[in-house]
Design a protein around this motif. Structure first.
Motif, PDB file in Angstrom:
ATOM      1  N   ALA A  12       5.532   8.179   3.536  1.00 53.03           N
ATOM      2  CA  ALA A  12       6.629   9.160   3.417  1.00 53.03           C
ATOM      3  C   ALA A  12       6.392   9.948   4.851  1.00 53.03           C
ATOM      4  CB  ALA A  12       6.842  10.007   2.450  1.00 53.03           C
ATOM      5  N   TYR A  13       5.327  10.113   5.279  1.00 48.69           N
ATOM      6  CA  TYR A  13       4.994  11.086   6.392  1.00 48.69           C
ATOM      7  C   TYR A  13       4.112  10.245   7.619  1.00 48.69           C
ATOM      8  CZ  TYR A  13       5.988  14.446   2.768  1.00 48.69           C
ATOM      9  OH  TYR A  13       6.796  14.866   1.812  1.00 48.69           O
ATOM     10  N   CYS A  14       4.005   9.080   7.750  1.00 47.02           N
ATOM     11  CA  CYS A  14       3.235   8.411   8.683  1.00 47.02           C
ATOM     12  C   CYS A  14       4.447   7.560   9.425  1.00 47.02           C
ATOM     13  CB  CYS A  14       2.237   7.494   8.127  1.00 47.02           C
ATOM     14  SG  CYS A  14       1.396   6.526   9.234  1.00 47.02           S
ATOM     15  N   GLU A  25       5.859  16.629  -5.310  1.00 46.72           N
ATOM     16  CA  GLU A  25       6.650  15.529  -5.133  1.00 46.72           C
ATOM     17  C   GLU A  25       6.303  14.066  -5.908  1.00 46.72           C
ATOM     18  OE1 GLU A  25       8.194  13.587  -0.928  1.00 46.72           O
ATOM     19  OE2 GLU A  25       6.281  14.715  -0.974  1.00 46.72           O
ATOM     20  N   THR A  26       5.148  13.921  -5.897  1.00 45.66           N
ATOM     21  CA  THR A  26       4.506  12.515  -6.499  1.00 45.66           C
ATOM     22  C   THR A  26       4.073  12.577  -7.917  1.00 45.66           C
ATOM     23  OG1 THR A  26       2.163  13.007  -5.978  1.00 45.66           O
ATOM     24  CG2 THR A  26       3.416  11.995  -4.184  1.00 45.66           C
ATOM     25  N   ARG A  27       3.976  13.779  -8.418  1.00 49.45           N
ATOM     26  CA  ARG A  27       3.723  13.636  -9.872  1.00 49.45           C
ATOM     27  C   ARG A  27       4.570  13.021 -10.815  1.00 49.45           C
ATOM     28  NH1 ARG A  27      -0.579  17.783 -10.589  1.00 49.45           N
ATOM     29  NH2 ARG A  27      -0.144  18.693  -8.502  1.00 49.45           N
ATOM     30  N   LEU A  62      -1.871   2.216  -5.418  1.00 48.98           N
ATOM     31  CA  LEU A  62      -1.458   3.533  -5.111  1.00 48.98           C
ATOM     32  C   LEU A  62      -2.559   4.512  -4.160  1.00 48.98           C
ATOM     33  CD1 LEU A  62      -0.296   4.285  -8.571  1.00 48.98           C
ATOM     34  CD2 LEU A  62       0.992   3.402  -6.589  1.00 48.98           C
ATOM     35  N   HIS A  63      -1.807   4.962  -3.190  1.00 49.57           N
ATOM     36  CA  HIS A  63      -2.974   5.919  -2.562  1.00 49.57           C
ATOM     37  C   HIS A  63      -2.183   7.444  -2.136  1.00 49.57           C
ATOM     38  CE1 HIS A  63      -5.734   2.912  -2.305  1.00 49.57           C
ATOM     39  NE2 HIS A  63      -4.970   1.973  -2.166  1.00 49.57           N
ATOM     40  N   ILE A  64      -1.283   7.696  -2.881  1.00 56.00           N
ATOM     41  CA  ILE A  64      -0.666   9.060  -2.803  1.00 56.00           C
ATOM     42  C   ILE A  64      -1.344  10.079  -3.321  1.00 56.00           C
ATOM     43  CG2 ILE A  64       1.777   8.343  -2.377  1.00 56.00           C
ATOM     44  CD1 ILE A  64       1.940   8.204  -5.594  1.00 56.00           C
ATOM     45  N   ASN A 122      -5.945   7.843   4.818  1.00 58.48           N
ATOM     46  CA  ASN A 122      -7.637   7.195   5.046  1.00 58.48           C
ATOM     47  C   ASN A 122      -7.824   6.060   4.326  1.00 58.48           C
ATOM     48  OD1 ASN A 122      -9.022   8.888   7.051  1.00 58.48           O
ATOM     49  ND2 ASN A 122      -8.153  10.386   5.991  1.00 58.48           N
ATOM     50  N   VAL A 123      -7.494   6.010   2.791  1.00 57.07           N
ATOM     51  CA  VAL A 123      -8.013   4.963   1.841  1.00 57.07           C
ATOM     52  C   VAL A 123      -7.128   3.714   2.176  1.00 57.07           C
ATOM     53  CG1 VAL A 123      -8.377   4.241  -0.480  1.00 57.07           C
ATOM     54  CG2 VAL A 123      -8.662   6.695   0.189  1.00 57.07           C
ATOM     55  N   GLY A 124      -5.613   4.201   2.247  1.00 54.65           N
ATOM     56  CA  GLY A 124      -4.844   3.115   2.509  1.00 54.65           C
ATOM     57  C   GLY A 124      -4.894   2.307   3.904  1.00 54.65           C
ATOM     58  N   ILE A 127       0.786  -1.103  -0.021  1.00 57.34           N
ATOM     59  CA  ILE A 127      -0.001  -0.062  -0.153  1.00 57.34           C
ATOM     60  C   ILE A 127       0.955   1.278   0.032  1.00 57.34           C
ATOM     61  CG2 ILE A 127      -1.810   1.219   1.360  1.00 57.34           C
ATOM     62  CD1 ILE A 127      -2.620  -1.547   2.360  1.00 57.34           C
ATOM     63  N   LEU A 128       0.832   2.255  -1.118  1.00 54.63           N
ATOM     64  CA  LEU A 128       1.579   3.258  -1.071  1.00 54.63           C
ATOM     65  C   LEU A 128       0.873   4.278  -0.857  1.00 54.63           C
ATOM     66  CD1 LEU A 128       4.333   4.742  -1.963  1.00 54.63           C
ATOM     67  CD2 LEU A 128       3.640   4.797  -4.260  1.00 54.63           C
ATOM     68  N   ALA A 129       1.226   4.756   0.365  1.00 53.84           N
ATOM     69  CA  ALA A 129       0.448   6.010   1.294  1.00 53.84           C
ATOM     70  C   ALA A 129      -0.569   5.279   2.258  1.00 53.84           C
ATOM     71  CB  ALA A 129      -0.187   7.008   0.485  1.00 53.84           C
ATOM     72  N   TYR A 130      -0.094   5.431   3.564  1.00 54.61           N
ATOM     73  CA  TYR A 130      -1.117   4.944   4.440  1.00 54.61           C
ATOM     74  C   TYR A 130      -2.041   5.776   5.222  1.00 54.61           C
ATOM     75  CZ  TYR A 130      -2.243   1.243   7.842  1.00 54.61           C
ATOM     76  OH  TYR A 130      -2.923   0.270   8.499  1.00 54.61           O
TER      77      TYR A 130
HETATM   78  P1  NAD Z   1      -5.136  11.001   2.934  1.00 52.11           P
HETATM   79  O1  NAD Z   1      -4.860  12.482   2.811  1.00 52.11           O
HETATM   80  O2  NAD Z   1      -5.966  10.572   3.990  1.00 52.11           O
HETATM   81  O3  NAD Z   1      -3.999  10.189   2.830  1.00 52.11           O
HETATM   82  C1  NAD Z   1      -2.912  10.499   1.909  1.00 52.11           C
HETATM   83  C2  NAD Z   1      -1.460   9.948   2.457  1.00 52.11           C
HETATM   84  O4  NAD Z   1      -0.558  10.115   1.419  1.00 52.11           O
HETATM   85  C3  NAD Z   1      -1.106  10.548   3.967  1.00 52.11           C
HETATM   86  O5  NAD Z   1      -0.922   9.599   4.588  1.00 52.11           O
HETATM   87  C4  NAD Z   1       0.359  11.174   3.392  1.00 52.11           C
HETATM   88  O6  NAD Z   1       1.197  10.843   4.645  1.00 52.11           O
HETATM   89  C5  NAD Z   1       1.033  10.328   2.311  1.00 52.11           C
HETATM   90  N1  NAD Z   1       1.746  10.801   1.416  1.00 52.11           N
HETATM   91  C6  NAD Z   1       1.744  12.294   0.796  1.00 52.11           C
HETATM   92  N2  NAD Z   1       3.034  12.353   0.047  1.00 52.11           N
HETATM   93  C7  NAD Z   1       3.516  11.071   0.011  1.00 52.11           C
HETATM   94  C8  NAD Z   1       4.624  10.536  -0.586  1.00 52.11           C
HETATM   95  N3  NAD Z   1       5.454  11.316  -1.468  1.00 52.11           N
HETATM   96  N4  NAD Z   1       4.814   9.230  -0.552  1.00 52.11           N
HETATM   97  C9  NAD Z   1       4.222   8.476   0.255  1.00 52.11           C
HETATM   98  N5  NAD Z   1       3.222   8.980   1.055  1.00 52.11           N
HETATM   99  C10 NAD Z   1       2.716  10.292   0.755  1.00 52.11           C
HETATM  100  O7  NAD Z   1      -6.021  10.742   1.492  1.00 52.11           O
HETATM  101  P2  NAD Z   1      -6.914   9.505   0.931  1.00 52.11           P
HETATM  102  O8  NAD Z   1      -8.153   9.883   1.505  1.00 52.11           O
HETATM  103  O9  NAD Z   1      -6.377   8.261   1.718  1.00 52.11           O
HETATM  104  O10 NAD Z   1      -6.608   9.536  -0.305  1.00 52.11           O
HETATM  105  C11 NAD Z   1      -5.542   9.403  -1.139  1.00 52.11           C
HETATM  106  C12 NAD Z   1      -5.726   9.999  -2.529  1.00 52.11           C
HETATM  107  O11 NAD Z   1      -6.642   9.121  -3.304  1.00 52.11           O
HETATM  108  C13 NAD Z   1      -6.263  11.222  -2.668  1.00 52.11           C
HETATM  109  O12 NAD Z   1      -5.240  12.358  -2.465  1.00 52.11           O
HETATM  110  C14 NAD Z   1      -6.909  11.338  -3.812  1.00 52.11           C
HETATM  111  O13 NAD Z   1      -6.074  11.879  -4.799  1.00 52.11           O
HETATM  112  C15 NAD Z   1      -7.313   9.759  -4.183  1.00 52.11           C
HETATM  113  N6  NAD Z   1      -8.702   9.799  -4.007  1.00 52.11           N
HETATM  114  C16 NAD Z   1      -9.253   9.102  -5.353  1.00 52.11           C
HETATM  115  C17 NAD Z   1     -10.556   8.923  -5.106  1.00 52.11           C
HETATM  116  C18 NAD Z   1     -11.168   8.435  -6.445  1.00 52.11           C
HETATM  117  O14 NAD Z   1     -12.502   8.491  -6.590  1.00 52.11           O
HETATM  118  N7  NAD Z   1     -10.488   7.281  -7.194  1.00 52.11           N
HETATM  119  C19 NAD Z   1     -11.394   9.110  -3.969  1.00 52.11           C
HETATM  120  C20 NAD Z   1     -10.567   9.630  -3.171  1.00 52.11           C
HETATM  121  C21 NAD Z   1      -9.473   9.868  -3.003  1.00 52.11           C
END
Ligand code: NAD
Length: 306
Positions: A164-166, A201-203, A194-196, A143-145, A138-141
Motif C-alpha cells: 500500500a505504501y511502496c 488498517e490490517t487487523r 503475508l508480510h504486512i 524487508n521480508v517481502g 507477496i502482500l507487503a514489499y
Molecule cells: P517492514 O516494515 O520492512 O515492511 C512492512 C511493509 O508493509 C512496508 O513496506 C509497508 O509499506 C507495508 N504495509 C504496511 N501496511 C500495509 C497495508 N495495509 N497493505 C499493504 N502493505 C502494507 O517489515 P518486515 O521486516 O518486512 O516485517 C513484516 C512483518 O513481519 C512485521 O511487521 C512483523 O509483524 C512480521 N515479522 C514476523 C517475524 C516472525 O518471527 N514470524 C519476524 C519478523 C517480522
C-alpha cells in the motif's frame, strides 16, 4: 555510566548477549540482564534505574514507562513493534526504535520451508506439486517481502507483489510484477505470503472474502502476525474450500479447529521466523549500535514513534 537493560522473557543466545555487551561497553555503556522473567513485577523493578532497554517480544506498556523514570530509549530487537505502547512512550518522552531488516532473511527462508512442506502434502507420502512456474503473491514489499521475492526467483516462481505504501515502480525495478490491489494479488496468485505489519488498517483484514478469491489449490502462508487474520472467517472458508491450505508461523487461537481440517494446515509450535542464530545476533547487536549512536550523536534514524 548509562545503563542498558536487556529485558527478555525469551532470552537471546549467549553469543548475541556477548555481542551486545561488546558494542555497549566500547561505547561506555553498562549492560544489565533480566532474562526469563516470569512476573511483571520483576520487569518493573529492573527498569527503575536504566536509561535504555533492549527487548524482544516483551510487552512494554504505560506501567513500565511509569516505573522507568530515567528511560530515554527502548529498542525492539526485531521488526514488529506492536508489543510496545507507542503513545505511552511518546507521553513519557521515550524514543522507541526497531531494528528493521536484521531478521528478514531468517523469516523469508522459513516461508519456503513451510511452503515446500505444504505443496508436498506435509510429507504424507502422496504426490504433491512443485513451486516452479507458480504465481507467488507477496502482500507487503518491505524487508521480508523483498527477501522472499529474491528467494522465489531461485525456485523459478512467477513473483507478484502489492504494497500500500511502496510505489509500483520500486517493486517492478526488482523484476517483480506490481499489482494494484490486494484483491488482485489474491485473485491472481496460487500462493500468497503475508508480510504486512499488524496495524489498525490490517487487523483481521485477511478474511473470507479476500482469501476466497484465491484460485483452486491456493496456499496461504503467514509469517506476519496472527492479528491480521480473521480466524473464524478463514476457518469457515477452509471448511468450505477443501482445496485451500494454510501454513503459519503464528499459531491461531483456534489451532485445534484448524487441525480438524485434515492435513491442510500447519502451524509452528511457537513463532520461529526470527529464531536463527544469525538473526538473534544481528538484531541484538544492531539494537546496541542504535543505542550507542543515540547517546553519542542523538541519532534517531530508526525511531518508530516520531
Ligand atoms: P517492514 O516494515 O520492512 O515492511 C512492512 C511493509 O508493509 C512496508 O513496506 C509497508 O509499506 C507495508 N504495509 C504496511 N501496511 C500495509 C497495508 N495495509 N497493505 C499493504 N502493505 C502494507 O517489515 P518486515 O521486516 O518486512 O516485517 C513484516 C512483518 O513481519 C512485521 O511487521 C512483523 O509483524 C512480521 N515479522 C514476523 C517475524 C516472525 O518471527 N514470524 C519476524 C519478523 C517480522
Amino acid at each position: 555510566m548509562a545503563k542498558i537493560l536487556i529485558a527478555t522473557e525469551k532470552p537471546f543466545a549467549k553469543v548475541a548477549v556477548d555481542g551486545i555487551k561488546e558494542v555497549a561497553e566500547t561505547a561506555g555503556l553498562e549492560v544489565v540482564l533480566l532474562e526469563k522473567y516470569t512476573e511483571k513485577a520483576q520487569l518493573l523493578a529492573a527498569v527503575a534505574d536504566v536509561e535504555a532497554m533492549i527487548i524482544r517480544s516483551d510487552k512494554i506498556d504505560n506501567e513500565v514507562f511509569d516505573a522507568a523514570k530515567n528511560l530515554k530509549i527502548v529498542v525492539r530487537a526485531g521488526a514488529g513493534y506492536d508489543n510496545v505502547d507507542l503513545e505511552a512512550a511518546t507521553a513519557h518522552g521515550v524514543v522507541v526504535m526497531n531494528t528493521p531488516g536484521q531478521n528478514s532473511n531468517a523469516v523469508a527462508e522459513l516461508v519456503f520451508g513451510m511452503l515446500v512442506f505444504a505443496v508436498r502434502n506435509f510429507y504424507n507420502g502422496k504426490a504433491g506439486t512443485e513451486l516452479k512456474g507458480k504465481k507467488l503473491g507477496i502482500l507487503a514489499y518491505g524487508n521480508v517481502g523483498r527477501r522472499v521475492a529474491h528467494i522465489a526467483k531461485g525456485f523459478d516462481m512467477d513473483v507478484y507483489a502489492y504494497d500500500a505504501y511502496c510505489p509500483a515502480a520500486a517493486i517492478e525495478s526488482d523484476g517483480v510484477k506490481a499489482v494494484s490491489s490486494q484483491d488482485e494479488l489474491f485473485e491472481q496468485c496460487e500462493v500468497v505470503s503475508l508480510h504486512i505489519p499488524a496495524t489498525a488498517e490490517t487487523r483481521q483484514s485477511i478474511n473470507y472474502a479476500l482469501v476466497g478469491k484465491m484460485p483452486k489449490g491456493g496456499v496461504l502462508v503467514n509469517t506476519a502476525r496472527k492479528e491480521v487474520i480473521n480466524e473464524p472467517e478463514l476457518l469457515k472458508l477452509m471448511q468450505e474450500r477443501t482445496d485451500l491450505k494454510y501454513v503459519t508461523d503464528i499459531m491461531p487461537e483456534t489451532d485445534a479447529d484448524f487441525r480438524m481440517l485434515g492435513g491442510r494446515y500447519f502451524s509452528t509450535p511457537k513463532k520461529m521466523g526470527a529464531q536463527t542464530a544469525e538473526a538473534n545476533i544481528n538484531a541484538g547487536v544492531a539494537a546496541a549500535h542504535q543505542i550507542a549512536a543515540f547517546f553519542k550523536d542523538g541519532c534517531t534514524k530508526y525511531q518508530v514513534n516520531k
